[in-house]
Motif scaffolding. Structure first.
Motif, mmCIF file in Angstrom:
data_model
loop_
_atom_site.group_PDB
_atom_site.id
_atom_site.type_symbol
_atom_site.label_atom_id
_atom_site.label_comp_id
_atom_site.label_asym_id
_atom_site.label_seq_id
_atom_site.Cartn_x
_atom_site.Cartn_y
_atom_site.Cartn_z
ATOM 1 N N GLN A 70 38.895 47.634 43.310
ATOM 2 C CA GLN A 70 38.682 46.456 42.473
ATOM 3 C C GLN A 70 39.882 45.517 42.521
ATOM 4 O O GLN A 70 39.725 44.290 42.568
ATOM 5 N N LEU A 71 41.088 46.082 42.519
ATOM 6 C CA LEU A 71 42.296 45.257 42.582
ATOM 7 C C LEU A 71 42.398 44.521 43.914
ATOM 8 O O LEU A 71 42.782 43.354 43.964
ATOM 9 N N ARG A 72 42.051 45.222 44.997
ATOM 10 C CA ARG A 72 42.107 44.573 46.313
ATOM 11 C C ARG A 72 41.088 43.443 46.410
ATOM 12 O O ARG A 72 41.397 42.355 46.908
ATOM 13 N N ILE A 73 39.881 43.704 45.919
ATOM 14 C CA ILE A 73 38.838 42.675 45.975
ATOM 15 C C ILE A 73 39.216 41.493 45.076
ATOM 16 O O ILE A 73 39.114 40.326 45.472
ATOM 17 N N GLY A 74 39.680 41.814 43.854
ATOM 18 C CA GLY A 74 40.070 40.750 42.926
ATOM 19 C C GLY A 74 41.218 39.925 43.466
ATOM 20 O O GLY A 74 41.207 38.685 43.380
ATOM 21 N N GLY A 75 42.214 40.591 44.048
ATOM 22 C CA GLY A 75 43.347 39.869 44.614
ATOM 23 C C GLY A 75 42.932 38.983 45.773
ATOM 24 O O GLY A 75 43.398 37.851 45.905
ATOM 25 N N SER A 76 42.022 39.489 46.613
ATOM 26 C CA SER A 76 41.562 38.700 47.758
ATOM 27 C C SER A 76 40.768 37.475 47.300
ATOM 28 O O SER A 76 40.920 36.379 47.860
ATOM 29 N N ILE A 78 41.002 35.889 44.378
ATOM 30 C CA ILE A 78 41.914 34.927 43.755
ATOM 31 C C ILE A 78 42.758 34.224 44.812
ATOM 32 O O ILE A 78 43.027 33.021 44.724
ATOM 33 N N ALA A 79 43.188 34.972 45.841
ATOM 34 C CA ALA A 79 43.960 34.352 46.921
ATOM 35 C C ALA A 79 43.129 33.295 47.643
ATOM 36 O O ALA A 79 43.622 32.210 47.973
ATOM 37 N N LEU A 80 41.837 33.591 47.884
ATOM 38 C CA LEU A 80 40.965 32.631 48.552
ATOM 39 C C LEU A 80 40.760 31.389 47.692
ATOM 40 O O LEU A 80 40.809 30.250 48.200
ATOM 41 N N ILE A 81 40.532 31.601 46.404
ATOM 42 C CA ILE A 81 40.362 30.467 45.497
ATOM 43 C C ILE A 81 41.626 29.609 45.478
ATOM 44 O O ILE A 81 41.568 28.374 45.506
ATOM 45 N N LEU A 110 50.330 40.076 42.661
ATOM 46 C CA LEU A 110 50.465 41.192 41.722
ATOM 47 C C LEU A 110 49.305 42.166 41.856
ATOM 48 O O LEU A 110 49.507 43.385 41.892
ATOM 49 N N LEU A 111 48.092 41.633 41.963
ATOM 50 C CA LEU A 111 46.929 42.505 42.077
ATOM 51 C C LEU A 111 46.962 43.322 43.363
ATOM 52 O O LEU A 111 46.654 44.513 43.371
ATOM 53 N N LEU A 112 47.346 42.690 44.459
ATOM 54 C CA LEU A 112 47.408 43.407 45.729
ATOM 55 C C LEU A 112 48.513 44.463 45.724
ATOM 56 O O LEU A 112 48.373 45.525 46.326
ATOM 57 N N LEU A 113 49.626 44.161 45.036
ATOM 58 C CA LEU A 113 50.700 45.152 44.923
ATOM 59 C C LEU A 113 50.253 46.342 44.088
ATOM 60 O O LEU A 113 50.541 47.500 44.419
ATOM 61 N N LEU A 114 49.543 46.067 42.994
ATOM 62 C CA LEU A 114 49.056 47.153 42.141
ATOM 63 C C LEU A 114 48.051 48.026 42.882
ATOM 64 O O LEU A 114 47.951 49.225 42.622
ATOM 65 N N ALA A 115 47.317 47.422 43.805
ATOM 66 C CA ALA A 115 46.371 48.201 44.601
ATOM 67 C C ALA A 115 47.096 49.196 45.502
ATOM 68 O O ALA A 115 46.516 50.182 45.941
ATOM 69 N N HIS A 116 48.362 48.923 45.779
ATOM 70 C CA HIS A 116 49.187 49.823 46.588
ATOM 71 C C HIS A 116 50.361 50.341 45.748
ATOM 72 O O HIS A 116 51.497 50.412 46.219
ATOM 73 N N LEU A 117 50.066 50.718 44.510
ATOM 74 C CA LEU A 117 51.112 51.127 43.571
ATOM 75 C C LEU A 117 51.879 52.345 44.068
ATOM 76 O O LEU A 117 53.104 52.424 43.906
#
Length: 258
Positions: A70-76, A78-81, A110-117
């Protein structure tokens, strides 16, 4: 072995170490020393599996697989937007707004970093340890541990940190460091060393076994049972029963000497 088997074998190894005639403190301090050592041994018996992304020890320092996705998808998203918004601002001739977006790290980072915590925590721990070794001249085991933490996210399971060579270097470093420290640090270090070797001993019984770091084709795999099978459960239960018996004897001997 799975989590239950490794913990049970680690506790047994710590209990056997407590039973041996080593120069432990006397009286209640000795009993507390052995208690700390055995508790750390049970935890340390899981630490070598930090090289596995889904192991029990790794799960303690990362989100669940569902939340990571979910974090990876959400980060991607938001990055696209954000990218589309910057392009739109550029077409509207708002350079100041574009510069502000470019300077901002953005919540998507932040979201992408949390996805790789897990990777973030392990790498961060490695950097801190190497920094302490370099600037404060800490014991060489600090640099050794720092380098190990740094490579953990990149190594395969049952790779370098599951080898007897790595365990030997780790043991020598930890024991030489603890020699000049308090008895409680010595208890923790002894627990770490015993627990680490107990983990390797447990892996020997499985199908994959352990292998040499320098001669990878040389290894030991008894293939006596599969992970989580009935045989492993029987071994785990036997380890707990044996540990309880040893502890009853240790406590009895302590009470006699007091």
């Amino acid at each position: 072995m799975n989590k239950k088997g490794h913990v049970a074998l680690g506790i047994l190894a710590g209990s056997v170490a407590a039973f041996l005639p080593l120069p432990y403190p006397n009286g209640w301090n000795g009993l507390l020393f052995k208690s700390v050592m055995i508790a750390v041994t049970g935890i340390a018996a899981l630490l070598p599996d930090l090289d596995h992304k889904t192991s029990t020890s790794s799960q303690k320092i990362q989100f669940s697989a569902k939340h990571r996705k979910q974090l990876r998808i959400g980060g991607s998203i938001i990055a696209l937007i954000g990218l589309l918004l910057q392009l739109w601002m550029l077409t509207q001739h708002w350079p100041n707004s574009v510069d502000a977006w470019a300077r901002s790290p953005g919540i998507w980072i932040l979201l992408l970093l949390l996805a790789h915590l897990r990777t973030l925590i392990l790498s961060g721990a490695g950097i801190v340890l190497l920094w302490l070794y370099h600037f404060y001249d800490w014991h060489w085991i600090t640099a050794f541990a720092g380098a190990a933490f740094l490579i953990l996210p990149t190594v395969k399971h049952r790779g370098i940190i599951h080898t007897p060579e790595f365990a030997t270097a780790l043991s020598i470093g930890l024991l030489s460091f603890a020699g000049a420290e308090s008895i409680w640090i010595q208890a923790v270090v002894l627990g770490l060393v015993v627990g680490w070797w107990a983990h390797l001993a447990g892996d020997i019984f499985g199908t994959d076994g352990i292998h040499s770091l320098f001669v990878p084709k040389v290894g030991i795999a008894l293939r006596l049972f599969s992970n989580g099978g009935a045989a492993e459960k029987w071994i785990a239960n036997t380890c707990w029963i044996a540990s309880i018996g040893i502890w009853m004897y240790v406590i009895q001997q302590t009470l006699i000497l007091i």
